[in-house]
Scaffold this active site. Structure first.
Site, PDB file in Angstrom:
ATOM      1  N   HIS A 103     -33.513 -18.098  33.156  1.00 39.22           N
ATOM      2  CA  HIS A 103     -33.510 -17.510  34.503  1.00 39.22           C
ATOM      3  C   HIS A 103     -32.723 -16.201  34.513  1.00 39.22           C
ATOM      4  O   HIS A 103     -33.178 -15.194  35.080  1.00 39.22           O
ATOM      5  CB  HIS A 103     -32.903 -18.506  35.492  1.00 39.22           C
ATOM      6  CG  HIS A 103     -32.642 -17.938  36.851  1.00 39.22           C
ATOM      7  ND1 HIS A 103     -33.508 -18.115  37.912  1.00 39.22           N
ATOM      8  CD2 HIS A 103     -31.611 -17.192  37.330  1.00 39.22           C
ATOM      9  CE1 HIS A 103     -33.019 -17.496  38.977  1.00 39.22           C
ATOM     10  NE2 HIS A 103     -31.875 -16.941  38.646  1.00 39.22           N
ATOM     11  N   GLU A 104     -31.553 -16.202  33.894  1.00 40.01           N
ATOM     12  CA  GLU A 104     -30.725 -14.993  33.884  1.00 40.01           C
ATOM     13  C   GLU A 104     -31.364 -13.896  33.047  1.00 40.01           C
ATOM     14  O   GLU A 104     -31.283 -12.705  33.389  1.00 40.01           O
ATOM     15  CB  GLU A 104     -29.321 -15.318  33.364  1.00 40.01           C
ATOM     16  CG  GLU A 104     -28.560 -16.324  34.206  1.00 40.01           C
ATOM     17  CD  GLU A 104     -28.476 -15.929  35.677  1.00 40.01           C
ATOM     18  OE1 GLU A 104     -28.511 -14.724  35.978  1.00 40.01           O
ATOM     19  OE2 GLU A 104     -28.387 -16.834  36.528  1.00 40.01           O
ATOM     20  N   HIS A 107     -33.823 -12.020  35.121  1.00 40.94           N
ATOM     21  CA  HIS A 107     -33.223 -10.965  35.953  1.00 40.94           C
ATOM     22  C   HIS A 107     -33.073  -9.668  35.160  1.00 40.94           C
ATOM     23  O   HIS A 107     -33.309  -8.571  35.679  1.00 40.94           O
ATOM     24  CB  HIS A 107     -31.843 -11.406  36.453  1.00 40.94           C
ATOM     25  CG  HIS A 107     -31.888 -12.302  37.656  1.00 40.94           C
ATOM     26  ND1 HIS A 107     -32.553 -11.968  38.813  1.00 40.94           N
ATOM     27  CD2 HIS A 107     -31.330 -13.520  37.886  1.00 40.94           C
ATOM     28  CE1 HIS A 107     -32.410 -12.932  39.703  1.00 40.94           C
ATOM     29  NE2 HIS A 107     -31.681 -13.895  39.173  1.00 40.94           N
ATOM     30  N   GLU A 173     -34.969 -14.032  43.250  1.00 42.60           N
ATOM     31  CA  GLU A 173     -34.576 -15.340  42.719  1.00 42.60           C
ATOM     32  C   GLU A 173     -35.816 -16.189  42.410  1.00 42.60           C
ATOM     33  O   GLU A 173     -35.888 -16.846  41.369  1.00 42.60           O
ATOM     34  CB  GLU A 173     -33.663 -16.073  43.701  1.00 42.60           C
ATOM     35  CG  GLU A 173     -32.262 -15.499  43.812  1.00 42.60           C
ATOM     36  CD  GLU A 173     -31.514 -15.517  42.497  1.00 42.60           C
ATOM     37  OE1 GLU A 173     -31.626 -16.494  41.737  1.00 42.60           O
ATOM     38  OE2 GLU A 173     -30.795 -14.535  42.225  1.00 42.60           O
TER      39      GLU A 173
END
Length: 256
Positions: A103-104, A107, A173
């Site tokens: 997930h990071e 980003h 997100e």
């Protein structure tokens, strides 16, 4: 002239944030660089995922905090860092940890730091317009302007700008969840990780994270749990909705 000065100050402050926010946030939490000795498994996970995503290897940090959380920072993929808390490593399974790291990395891949900076500049500009409408409304004009309208404009416009900024943050997100699940090829583990982090954040108080509300929007789940009307201003979408979308992704993968 005053409006231009305010806008210039907003632009300059956000440019500073774009270039130096990673150093500032890491120093706030006294994050320590990870090496093969203190966390070889974390390095292995990040290395595997960056290879899948065709990204440069980011700097990896650990924050000595019991609260399970993580964030990515840096102005571009070549100057990026991922920080995870000690609590995240200890409380999640290896698959769940992999989902959070993915997930990071999403980003970083999406350049969300740049998007957040641009949206902040526009929000600052809109808020400045409202402030100057309150201060200078009606001056230099032969026509009288309803003072109530000016006051409403001054208060409502910054709120609207904030909501727009929050909406952008929430959409990023969702996108990071989707891409992160694709990178890890395991949406269910990311959903499970989000569930655990959310439950722990709601049942325990973690002073280190909660003492820095200005960093809440960077975390995978905000440590500032908000309910009711306050939820409108949350930087993160509903955790239950995020989990639902990830589970739907998992179903689609399993049926193929």
């Amino acid at each position: 002239t005053g409006l231009l000065i305010a806008l210039l100050m907003g632009v300059l402050s956000n440019i500073f944030a774009y270039w130096y926010s990673d150093k500032v946030i890491l120093s706030i939490y006294q994050a320590k660089v990870v090496n093969q000795t203190n966390s070889p498994e974390l390095i292995k996970i990040v290395s595997e995922l960056t290879t899948n995503a065709q990204l440069p290897m980011p700097a990896i940090y650990i924050i000595e905090e019991d609260s399970p959380n993580a964030f990515a920072t840096g102005r571009n993929p070549s100057n990026a860092a991922i920080a995870v808390t000690r609590g995240l490593i200890e409380k999640l399974t290896q698959k769940e940890l992999k989902g959070v790291v993915a997930h990071e990395l999403a980003h970083i891949l999406n350049r969300d730091i740049l998007i957040a900076t641009v949206s902040a500049v526009f929000a600052a500009a809109i808020s400045s317009l409202a402030s100057f409408a309150l201060i200078f409304g009606g001056r230099g004009s032969d026509r009288s302007i309803n003072p109530v309208l000016i006051i409403l404009l001054a208060f409502v416009t910054p709120v609207a700008a904030t909501i727009i900024q929050m909406a952008i943050s929430r959409s990023r997100e969702y996108e990071a969840d989707r891409i992160g699940a694709s990178l890890s090829k395991d949406p269910s583990s990311l959903a499970s990780a989000l569930q655990k982090i959310d439950e722990i954040s709601r049942t325990k108080n973690f002073n280190t994270v909660q003492q820095h509300p200005e960093t809440a929007q960077m975390m995978i789940i905000s440590p500032l749990i908000q309910k009711g009307f306050k939820e409108l201003f949350s930087t993160h979408p509903s955790t239950s909705e995020r989990i639902f979308r990830l589970n739907e992704m998992a179903k689609n993968i399993n049926t193929k």
